[in-house]
Write an enzyme that holds these catalytic residues in place. Structure first.
Site, PDB file in Angstrom:
ATOM      1  CD1 TRP A 226      60.449  31.138  46.158  1.00  8.24           C
ATOM      2  CD2 TRP A 226      60.652  31.455  44.020  1.00  8.24           C
ATOM      3  NE1 TRP A 226      59.657  30.500  45.583  1.00  8.24           N
ATOM      4  CE2 TRP A 226      59.746  30.508  44.300  1.00  8.24           C
ATOM      5  CE3 TRP A 226      60.829  31.448  42.643  1.00  8.24           C
ATOM      6  CZ2 TRP A 226      58.675  29.482  43.296  1.00  8.24           C
ATOM      7  CZ3 TRP A 226      59.655  30.711  41.754  1.00  8.24           C
ATOM      8  CH2 TRP A 226      59.057  30.070  42.236  1.00  8.24           C
TER       9      TRP A 226
ATOM     10  CG  HIS B 116      25.010  22.124  41.889  1.00  8.90           C
ATOM     11  ND1 HIS B 116      24.547  22.293  41.472  1.00  8.90           N
ATOM     12  CD2 HIS B 116      25.078  23.785  42.705  1.00  8.90           C
ATOM     13  CE1 HIS B 116      23.092  22.997  42.176  1.00  8.90           C
ATOM     14  NE2 HIS B 116      23.433  24.008  42.471  1.00  8.90           N
TER      15      HIS B 116
ATOM     16  CE  LYS C 243      54.719  41.043  50.742  1.00  8.76           C
ATOM     17  NZ  LYS C 243      53.531  40.068  51.297  1.00  8.76           N
TER      18      LYS C 243
ATOM     19  CD  GLU D  48      49.487  32.160  51.987  1.00  8.22           C
ATOM     20  OE1 GLU D  48      49.019  33.548  51.614  1.00  8.22           O
ATOM     21  OE2 GLU D  48      50.626  32.743  51.145  1.00  8.22           O
TER      22      GLU D  48
ATOM     23  NE  ARG E 100      62.994  40.581  46.230  1.00  4.96           N
ATOM     24  CZ  ARG E 100      61.867  41.308  45.456  1.00  4.96           C
ATOM     25  NH1 ARG E 100      61.139  42.644  46.493  1.00  4.96           N
ATOM     26  NH2 ARG E 100      61.731  41.462  44.237  1.00  4.96           N
TER      27      ARG E 100
ATOM     28  CG  ASN F  66      64.966  38.230  41.201  1.00  6.38           C
ATOM     29  OD1 ASN F  66      64.187  37.551  40.868  1.00  6.38           O
ATOM     30  ND2 ASN F  66      63.865  40.152  41.858  1.00  6.38           N
ATOM     31  N   GLY F  67      65.410  36.642  38.190  1.00  3.49           N
ATOM     32  CA  GLY F  67      64.591  37.058  36.712  1.00  3.49           C
ATOM     33  C   GLY F  67      65.012  34.915  35.652  1.00  3.49           C
TER      34      GLY F  67
ATOM     35  CD  GLU G  71      43.362  36.369  51.017  1.00  2.87           C
ATOM     36  OE1 GLU G  71      43.537  35.772  49.857  1.00  2.87           O
ATOM     37  OE2 GLU G  71      44.615  36.485  51.930  1.00  2.87           O
TER      38      GLU G  71
ATOM     39  CE  LYS H 195      47.282  35.951  53.178  1.00  2.39           C
ATOM     40  NZ  LYS H 195      46.849  35.425  52.220  1.00  2.39           N
TER      41      LYS H 195
ATOM     42  CB  CYS I 117      66.342  36.378  43.850  1.00  3.74           C
ATOM     43  SG  CYS I 117      66.084  34.603  43.021  1.00  3.74           S
TER      44      CYS I 117
HETATM   45  C1  F6R Z   1      49.020  34.513  49.671  1.00  2.00           C
HETATM   46  C2  F6R Z   1      49.728  36.082  48.558  1.00  2.00           C
HETATM   47  C3  F6R Z   1      50.142  36.167  47.205  1.00  2.00           C
HETATM   48  C4  F6R Z   1      50.145  37.449  45.972  1.00  2.00           C
HETATM   49  C5  F6R Z   1      50.131  37.353  44.957  1.00  2.00           C
HETATM   50  C6  F6R Z   1      50.338  38.597  44.511  1.00  2.00           C
HETATM   51  O1  F6R Z   1      49.268  35.425  50.795  1.00  2.00           O
HETATM   52  O2  F6R Z   1      50.196  36.933  49.509  1.00  2.00           O
HETATM   53  O3  F6R Z   1      48.672  35.586  46.839  1.00  2.00           O
HETATM   54  O4  F6R Z   1      48.634  37.792  46.385  1.00  2.00           O
HETATM   55  O5  F6R Z   1      51.700  36.655  44.886  1.00  2.00           O
HETATM   56  O6  F6R Z   1      51.280  38.854  44.548  1.00  2.00           O
HETATM   57  P1  F6R Z   1      51.499  40.698  44.441  1.00  2.00           P
HETATM   58  O7  F6R Z   1      49.978  41.603  45.084  1.00  2.00           O
HETATM   59  O8  F6R Z   1      52.587  41.209  45.039  1.00  2.00           O
HETATM   60  O9  F6R Z   1      51.044  41.020  43.123  1.00  2.00           O
END
Ligand code: F6R
Length: 620
Positions: free
Chosen positions: A75, A512, A615, A496, A27, A101-102, A489, A493, A2
């Site tokens: 969000w 395994h 985000k 998502e 966000r 937000n929250g 990772e 990527k 949010c």
């Molecule tokens: C994936 C991504 C998320 C963040 C995770 C932690 O691309 O960006 O997995 O890494 O939500 O976010 P931060 O680093 O802001 O605590």
């Protein structure tokens, strides 16, 4: 999670709020809304979907010009992403409007209380309860300066959970009030004008002067009387002033189609900025911000690295480096699991929390748990002034600049670099490495920006490859040693961004079980360690490539320049510069970022704002 914007000042609040929302849309983008106060009335418009939907409605039905306003980009947590559930929420009597937000954890009981008093709810959100409670408290508070702030304090004392609430009142055209507990909120101070934002991106185009708000504080902004901050009981608090070191241009796309592409391209500079001022001229490390004494650092006998998602992968890689350099045992934990399993922590435990945003609720709660158990907490963070570094004993900022795309790229590489700095610094302070050994790694770190730039300059074949992978149903990623977290990772990527099923495996685990899913044509991406890596891991991974190929896999191999052993088994070969084993993830991750981004773009998806994500994840 949010985005929140508030404005009081001489400009047209409608424009300032919409501009702020554009910058905060990363966000959350399930719905958006705006409310302004004009002529003794609150007017609001809200719309499900991205901000563009709201902008379209506003173009057809403009709100009146105003000098005070609030805006929100959502969000969804409680209640689906609909028009009705979008914020702002206006109280039943039309006296106040609220954005949030929250999560208000006791909202069900409070809602029942309001309903018993005859209030009819118009949404399924937890937020609406705050609007009705605020209106009731406002009605009970005598008229005069500070009335809305007092009403906000009254309700804040009753709310449980995490919340940033921002409110305006129909009869107060010069006033904005906000409350903060655990969720983020910063104040921007301009010339005769004030801004509120979930983060500084909301107002960076107007001012770089900011004020930090602490836990359980209420801020009242009055155009004429200025800024007043109190705790939830009305005791005055002096907010900490700071100057934001980003500029507005850093938050723009700068000619790239996507923020993510821009942020990938910025990585060499971002890494250089993470290293800036921290590598001494004698090859030593200078980490002034690690406000733990040398003795405290010497006393550490165990390290936990705690983080979520991509930052967790950075932590996994950190474990290899920190253990190798310091010989201190390191455990890596998902923040969402950490405090629930009662980890053994004490004064000699160092907990390293990693967070790009500095606001991730799971990580924040893990940090608080660690502090309750008397452990020392060191934050590795990008967002200056955010909650996680503020609550930690020490902080190492990554200085990567604003990361706007939801998928973390430069955030990740700079987290890795910061982790290397922490590991090496500990080794230096504890004397477990000779000075020349430290300075040799420092030299390697200095070469990283150039190495990443080299990888970026050779990405055209990866883009072509991406186009040929866009229809894949599943893509597997294999790695070993530090290549294993890189595989995780790469898979994250791809999932998502491209919504393709992807999994990362430790290459040795393949036999395994997971090898059963390899079929004719299954793309398998293998991160190959350097032939100079320890105990023939390289040879074993080369064998793994042959094993999957023998079962029909289409192999995509990432290997360092000069590694000829992989050539016969690679259907596609992506070369990266020779880099010391522990630092190699900084270069091997880059093609995987580009690949995921390009596959998503080829599939016609929104690279910067993938579905269902946000985000900054400020709920647990
Ligand atoms: C994936 C991504 C998320 C963040 C995770 C932690 O691309 O960006 O997995 O890494 O939500 O976010 P931060 O680093 O802001 O605590």
């Amino acid at each position: 999670m949010c985005g929140i914007v508030g404005y009081v000042g001489p400009q047209d609040a409608r424009d300032v709020i919409l501009e702020g929302l554009r910058r905060l849309e990363y966000r959350g983008y399930d719905s958006a809304g705006i409310a302004v106060v004009a002529d003794g009335l609150l007017s609001s418009v809200k719309k499900a979907g991205k901000l563009a939907n709201l902008e379209k409605v506003l173009a057809e039905h403009p709100l009146p010009a105003a000098t005070v306003g609030i805006g929100h980009t959502r969000w969804a947590t409680h209640g689906g992403p609909t028009d009705r559930n979008a914020h702002p929420h206006v109280s039943a009597d039309g006296s106040v409007a609220v954005i949030h937000n929250g999560i208000i954890e006791n909202f069900a009981a409070l809602r029942a209380e309001c309903e018993a008093q005859g209030v009819e709810f118009r949404s399924e959100t937890d937020t609406e309860v705050a609007a009705h409670l605020l209106a009731a408290a406002y009605a009970d508070t005598p008229e005069g300066p500070g009335r809305l702030a007092e009403a906000m304090r009254v309700i804040s004392r009753r709310l449980e959970g995490a919340f940033t609430l921002v409110a305006t009142a129909a009869t107060e055209p010069d006033t904005l009030v906000a409350a903060r507990r655990s969720s983020p909120l910063v104040v921007g101070v301009g010339d005769g004008e004030y801004f509120l934002g979930s983060d500084v991106a909301a107002f960076i185009a107007h001012t770089r002067e900011a004020r930090e708000l602490g836990q359980d504080q209420v801020v009242e902004i009055d155009r004429h009387r200025g800024l007043t901050v109190t705790d939830f009981f009305g005791a005055a608090v002096e907010p900490k002033a700071y100057t934001v070191d980003w500029d507005a241009a850093a938050a723009e796309k700068g000619g790239y189609d996507w923020f993510m592409l821009k942020e990938i391209a910025e990585q060499p500079q971002a890494i250089a900025d993470t290293l800036l001022g921290r590598l001494g001229s004698q090859g030593e490390l200078v980490l002034d911000e690690v406000r733990l004494s040398d003795q405290e650092l010497r006393d550490i006998d165990k390290i936990f690295v705690v983080a979520c998602g991509t930052a967790f992968h950075a932590g996994m890689i950190a474990k290899y480096a920190i253990e190798h350099w310091t010989r201190i045992p390191v455990e890596v934990e998902l923040a969402s699991e950490f405090r629930y399993r009662d980890p053994v922590l004490d004064r000699s435990t160092l907990v390293v929390v990693i967070s790009q945003s500095g606001e991730t609720m799971d990580t924040l709660m893990a940090l608080r748990h660690a502090k309750d158990q008397k452990a020392r907490v060191l934050a590795i963070c990008n967002a200056n002034g955010s909650t996680i570094p503020r609550e930690s004993d020490a902080v190492l900022y990554t200085h990567a600049g604003p990361e706007v795309a939801v998928a973390s790229t430069k955030g990740f590489l700079t987290q890795l670099v910061a982790c290397y700095l922490v590991g090496l610094f500990l080794a230096q302070v504890r004397g477990v490495k000779y000075e020349d050994e430290v300075s040799a790694v420092v030299d390697d770190l200095r070469r990283l920006p150039e190495a990443v730039a080299e990888v970026l300059a050779a990405m055209e074949p990866v883009r072509e490859l991406a186009r040929s992978l866009a229809d894949a149903d599943t893509i597997l990623f294999l790695g070993r040693h530090v290549g294993y977290p890189v595989a995780l990772e790469g898979a994250l990527k791809l999932k998502e961004l491209a919504y393709i099923h992807a999994e990362g495996f430790a290459a040795g685990e393949l036999k395994h079980g997971p090898i059963a899913v390899v079929d004719q044509g299954t793309p398998v991406i293998v991160i190959v360690p350097s032939p100079r890596s320890r105990e023939s891991v390289h040879g074993k991974v080369v064998s793994n490539i042959q094993e999957v190929r023998a079962r029909g896999a289409r192999t995509i191999v990432i290997a360092e320049e000069g590694d000829e052993d992989v050539v016969p088994y690679a259907d596609h070969l992506i070369r990266v510069p020779r880099t010391p084993t522990l630092l190699a993830p900084v270069v091997t991750t880059v093609p995987l970022q580009v690949l995921a981004c390009e596959i998503a773009a080829t599939r016609g998806l929104d690279v910067d704002q993938p579905r269902n994500l946000a985000k900054s994840v400020t709920v647990e």
